[in-house]
Design a protein around this motif. Structure first.
Motif, PDB file in Angstrom:
ATOM      1  N   LEU A   1       1.818   1.880  -3.539  1.00 47.55           N
ATOM      2  CA  LEU A   1       0.687   2.410  -4.296  1.00 47.55           C
ATOM      3  C   LEU A   1       0.366   3.847  -3.895  1.00 47.55           C
ATOM      4  O   LEU A   1      -0.066   4.644  -4.730  1.00 47.55           O
TER       5      LEU A   1
ATOM      6  N   ALA B   1      -6.426  -0.457  -2.416  1.00 50.65           N
ATOM      7  CA  ALA B   1      -5.963   0.770  -3.069  1.00 50.65           C
ATOM      8  C   ALA B   1      -7.135   1.578  -3.609  1.00 50.65           C
ATOM      9  O   ALA B   1      -7.201   2.808  -3.436  1.00 50.65           O
TER      10      ALA B   1
ATOM     11  N   LEU C   1       0.821  -1.207   0.000  1.00 51.28           N
ATOM     12  CA  LEU C   1       0.000   0.000   0.000  1.00 51.28           C
ATOM     13  C   LEU C   1       0.860   1.264   0.000  1.00 51.28           C
ATOM     14  O   LEU C   1       0.475   2.280  -0.578  1.00 51.28           O
TER      15      LEU C   1
END
Length: 277
Positions: free
Chosen positions: A129, A216, A126
């Motif tokens: 991202l 995401a 994460l």
């Protein structure tokens, strides 16, 4: 309850599990495959109000933008399943050759490949991202590519471990002594040996990729807010959970069914392999 009765009960549960898994997995997959063909127009119609509960005009109500939730759900499944499969393919396509390369006879190359993959493994998915979104790369291409590359270290480690197993190494050395080249050994012999563990890993890894992509999108790091993706729908309509729960619960249920159904099938495949071995 006697021992045979217990065995019969366990056997009956195991026989029922594939059907439960197939139903859980089949509903979201069918929605993803057939949904775009049967979905109507999701655009707000005349007189459509935001966050309206299910009714005659909209079977699942409307979302916060006044769009038809049923049409959005049917359109968004293809994005979810397609992105997860594409990211999984990227991870497999890059991880398998690197794992075979690391399992080769050159020790120095093994160390170089695995230490480089350890660096990639250290980055939280994460966080990567989030960095991607902060730099303005929110397109599906970047989201899928990065999610796939994050799977490469685990896939490469699996392939390397299977290729370095004692049984595999004995056969590989024998083939080398017979004069067979790298392509024959790796693409014919090892490919057959790795097919089963890779297929099993792919089933479980699909859920991991799906979870990463959905997280995401739910956090607003991926697809745009106008996307019908199920995770995006959950995020966009979370504030209207109590006034229009269908806009949140239906896509959430489909995502959950997709993950649980896939995991049940993988567990069943692993149990079947253990009973056969």
């Amino acid at each position: 309850m006697t021992v045979p009765e217990k065995r019969d009960t366990v056997g009956a549960k195991r026989r029922r599990m594939p059907w439960i898994a197939l139903v859980l997995l089949g509903v979201p997959v069918l929605a993803a495959l057939l949904g775009p063909w049967v979905a109507g127009d999701a655009a707000p119609g005349e007189g459509a109000l935001p966050s309206q509960p299910p009714g005659a005009g909209h079977l699942l109500g409307t979302d916060v933008l006044g769009r038809d939730v049923l049409a959005l759900v049917l359109q968004g499944g293809a994005s979810v399943v397609g992105s997860a499969l594409a990211a999984l393919s990227v991870g497999m396509a890059a991880g398998v050759p690197l794992g075979l390369l690391a399992a080769g006879p050159r020790r120095g190359l093994d160390e170089t490949v695995m230490r480089a993959l350890d660096v990639l493994l250290a980055f939280p998915g994460l966080l990567v991202l989030m960095t991607l979104a902060a730099t303005g790369h929110r397109e599906r291409f970047w989201l899928v590519t990065v999610a796939g590359l994050l799977q490469v270290p685990a896939v490469a480690r699996l392939v390397r471990g299977a290729a370095l197993a004692p049984g595999s190494r004995t056969v590989v050395e024998a083939l080398r002594m017979q004069g067979h080249g790298w392509a024959y050994i790796h693409l014919r012999h090892l490919a057959r040996e790795l097919a089963a563990p890779l297929a099993t890993d792919a089933g479980g890894r699909f859920s991991l990729v799906l979870y990463l992509l959905a997280s995401a999108n739910f956090l607003g790091l991926g697809l745009p807010a106008s996307s019908p993706d199920w995770a995006v729908l959950i995020e966009r309509n979370s504030d209207a959970l109590f006034t229009q729960p269908a806009a949140v619960l239906v896509p959430a249920a489909l995502l959950t069914a997709l993950c649980v159904g896939g995991n049940l099938l993988v567990d069943r495949a692993l149990a079947h392999r253990r009973t056969r071995s």
